[in-house]
Design a protein around this motif. Structure first.
Motif, PDB file in Angstrom:
ATOM      1  N   ILE A  55       0.865  -1.193   0.000  1.00  0.00           N
ATOM      2  CA  ILE A  55       0.000   0.000   0.000  1.00  0.00           C
ATOM      3  C   ILE A  55       0.891   1.229   0.000  1.00  0.00           C
ATOM      4  N   CYS A  56       0.867   1.951  -1.122  1.00  0.00           N
ATOM      5  CA  CYS A  56       1.679   3.150  -1.296  1.00  0.00           C
ATOM      6  C   CYS A  56       0.813   4.374  -0.975  1.00  0.00           C
ATOM      7  N   ASP A  59      -1.534   5.474  -3.606  1.00  0.00           N
ATOM      8  CA  ASP A  59      -2.859   4.841  -3.750  1.00  0.00           C
ATOM      9  C   ASP A  59      -3.927   5.728  -3.122  1.00  0.00           C
ATOM     10  N   GLY A  77      -3.084  -0.136  -6.360  1.00  0.00           N
ATOM     11  CA  GLY A  77      -2.056  -1.146  -6.093  1.00  0.00           C
ATOM     12  C   GLY A  77      -1.033  -1.249  -7.198  1.00  0.00           C
ATOM     13  N   TYR A 145      -4.642  -4.527  -5.891  1.00  0.00           N
ATOM     14  CA  TYR A 145      -5.512  -4.909  -4.767  1.00  0.00           C
ATOM     15  C   TYR A 145      -6.497  -5.936  -5.336  1.00  0.00           C
ATOM     16  N   ILE A 338      -7.864  -2.761   4.587  1.00  0.00           N
ATOM     17  CA  ILE A 338      -7.233  -1.715   3.768  1.00  0.00           C
ATOM     18  C   ILE A 338      -7.678  -0.324   4.215  1.00  0.00           C
ATOM     19  N   TRP A 342      -5.191   2.692   5.323  1.00  0.00           N
ATOM     20  CA  TRP A 342      -5.158   4.020   4.672  1.00  0.00           C
ATOM     21  C   TRP A 342      -5.264   5.128   5.714  1.00  0.00           C
ATOM     22  N   ILE A 356      -0.730  -6.034   1.711  1.00  0.00           N
ATOM     23  CA  ILE A 356      -1.953  -6.852   1.727  1.00  0.00           C
ATOM     24  C   ILE A 356      -1.561  -8.277   1.359  1.00  0.00           C
TER      25      ILE A 356
END
Ligand code: NAP
Ligand code: ZN
Length: 365
Positions: A55-56, A59, A77, A145, A338, A342, A356
Motif C-alpha cells: 500500500i503506497c 494509492d 495497487g 488490490y 485496507i 489508509w 496486503i
C-alpha cells in the motif's frame, strides 16, 4: 489522451477471467470488494496470481483524486508480487510457477526514445498499472488490490529466489523510487545523506543508502520513530521540529531525499545542504514553498525531482536488494483492513509499509 496502438496480434489464449478485487467507486468512497475482469492472454502476456500487494501513499492520493487524474471504479495497487499461472504463446521470459513482480507501469509504446533508453516512465504513452488506459483496447487498467493480474512480459520483473516474497512487494514502488535517485546522484561511501519522512519510501531510502555505503541521517517529524530509524540503519536522527537541532545541522548533507507526501516549506531542508548539495523531491507532487533563490545560488545547491524508475533499473534494484539482503519492513494485513491501513498511513502511523496478503498462497492456483 493516450494513443491507441494497433494490436501486434489479435490472437488471444483462453478467455477473460473474473478476479476478486478491492477498490473505490468515487473520490470519497471507502475501499470495498468488487469483481473485475482480467483479459484473455495476448501472445506477450503473463498471468499472475497475486500473493501480496503493498500500500503506497500514492494509492490514497489517487483514490482521493488529489492529482486530478483519477477514474472510477479504481482498483489501486502498484507494488505487486506473485506467481505466474499462465503465459501467452509469445512469452519467453517467464514460465508457469515463476515468481513475478509488477510495479507502477504495465505498458508503454516501446518505440520512443525514452522507452529505448529504458526510461519507460517518461514515455508519452505509458500505461499506469491502475487508472491507466490500455493501448490496445482502451480499457481502464486495474491494479494489484486483487487476486490476479495480466501484464505484458516486458513490464514484469523477476523476483530473485533469495528475496522473501511476502516482504518484497514494496520494492516495486518504494524501492525503485528511492534507489533510482540515490544511484543517479552517486550516493556511496563518504556521502552524507539525509532522508526526510520515515514512511514507506523513507525507510527504503535509509536501507538502500546504507547498503550503498553512505552515512545516513533520518530527518523525521516523529521523535518516537528515532530508535526504529537507527535499527533500519540510520547513523543519526534529526527531528525536523527541533529548531535548535535543525540549526546545528546546517550545511551537513551532500544529498537529501525528500519523501514528505504533502506541500511543505522546503526552506528548512534546503539549509541542511552543503555547498553543491542536492535535494531530490519524490513525495510532494505539489507547489513547493520556501524556495529562496539565495538559498540555492549562494551555495550552488540543486533541487531535483525523480519519478519511480524504468524497467531495467527496477530489475537492477531487485537484484541489488537480493545481493545486499535489503527488504522492506512490513505489516501484513488482510484485504478487509485496507481502509484502516489508509487511515493510519494518512496520519503517518505506518511501520513501515502495509502489505496486503491476498490469501492466495495456498495450494489452489
Ligand atoms: P508514507 O508511508 O505515508 O510516508 C510519508 C512520511 O512522511 C510519513 O510517515 C511522515 O514521516 C512524513 N510526513 C507525513 N506528513 C508530513 C508533513 N506534513 N510534514 C513532514 N513530514 C510528513 O508515504 P510514502 O508511501 O512513503 O509516499 C511518500 C510520498 O511519495 C507520497 O506523496 C507518494 O505519493 C509519493 N510517491 C512518489 C513517487 C515518485 O515516483 N516520485 C513514487 C511513490 C510515491 P515522519 O513521521 O518520519 O515525519
Ligand atoms: Zn507508489
Amino acid at each position: 489522451m493516450a494513443t491507441i496502438l494497433q494490436p501486434t496480434s489479435t490472437q488471444t489464449t483462453g478467455k477473460p477471467t473474473t478476479a476478486q478485487a478491492y477498490g473505490v467507486t468515487s473520490e470519497t468512497a471507502p475501499i470495498e470488494p468488487m469483481t473485475i475482469e482480467r483479459r484473455a492472454l495476448r501472445p506477450e502476456d503473463v498471468a499472475i496470481r497475486i500473493t501480496h500487494c503493498g500500500i503506497c501513499h500514492s494509492d490514497l492520493h489517487m483514490a482521493r483524486n488529489d492529482w486530478g487524474m483519477s477514474v472510477y471504479p479504481m482498483v489501486p495497487g502498484h507494488e505487486i508480487v506473485g506467481i505466474v499461472t499462465a503465459v501467452g504463446s509469445g512469452v519467453s521470459k517467464f514460465k508457469v510457477g515463476d515468481r513475478a513482480a509488477v510495479g507502477c507501469l504495465v505498458d508503454s509504446d516501446r518505440t520512443c526514445n525514452h522507452c529505448k533508453a529504458g526510461h519507460e516512465q517518461f514515455c508519452p504513452n505509458w500505461v499506469m498499472t491502475y487508472a491507466g488506459t490500455d493501448l490496445q483496447d482502451a480499457s481502464v487498467t486495474y491494479g494489484g488490490y486483487s487476486d490476479q493480474i495480466v501484464v505484458r512480459q516486458e513490464f514484469v520483473c523477476r523476483v530473485p529466489e533469495s528475496l522473501d516474497i511476502s516482504r518484497a512487494a514494496p520494492l516495486l514502488c518504494a524501492g525503485i523510487t528511492t534507489y533510482s535517485p540515490l544511484r543517479k546522484f552517486g550516493v556511496g561511501p563518504g556521502t552524507k545523506v539525509g532522508i526526510a519522512g520515515l514512511g514507506g519510501l523513507g525507510h527504503m531510502g535509509v536501507k538502500l543508502a546504507r547498503a550503498m555505503g553512505a552515512d545516513v541521517t533520518m530527518i523525521t517529524t516523529s521523535p518516537e520513530k528515532g530508535e526504529d530509524a537507527r535499527e533500519l540503519g540510520a547513523d543519526d536522527v534529526l527531528i525536523s521540529k527541533d529548531q535548535a537541532a535543525m540549526d546545528a545541522a546546517a550545511e551537513r548533507f551532500d544529498f537529501i531525499l525528500n519523501t514528505i507526501p504533502v506541500a511543505h516549506d522546503v526552506g528548512p531542508y534546503l539549509n541542511l545542504l552543503k555547498p553543491n548539495g542536492v535535494m531530490v523531491i519524490v513525495g510532494a507532487i505539489d507547489m513547493l514553498e520556501g524556495v529562496h533563490g539565495g538559498a540555492l545560488a549562494m551555495r550552488n545547491r540543486t533541487i531535483a525531482g525523480s519519478l519511480i524508475g524504468g524497467l531495467p533499473e527496477t530489475q537492477e534494484m531487485l537484484d541489488f536488494c537480493a545481493e545486499h539482503g535489503v527488504l522492506p519492513e512490513v505489516e501484513h494485513i488482510g484485504p478487509d483492513r485496507i481502509n484502516d491501513a489508509w487511515e493510519r498511513m494518512a496520519k503517518g502511523d505506518v511501520r513501515y509499509r502495509f502489505v496486503i496478503d491476498m490469501g492466495t498462497t495456498g495450494e489452489a492456483a
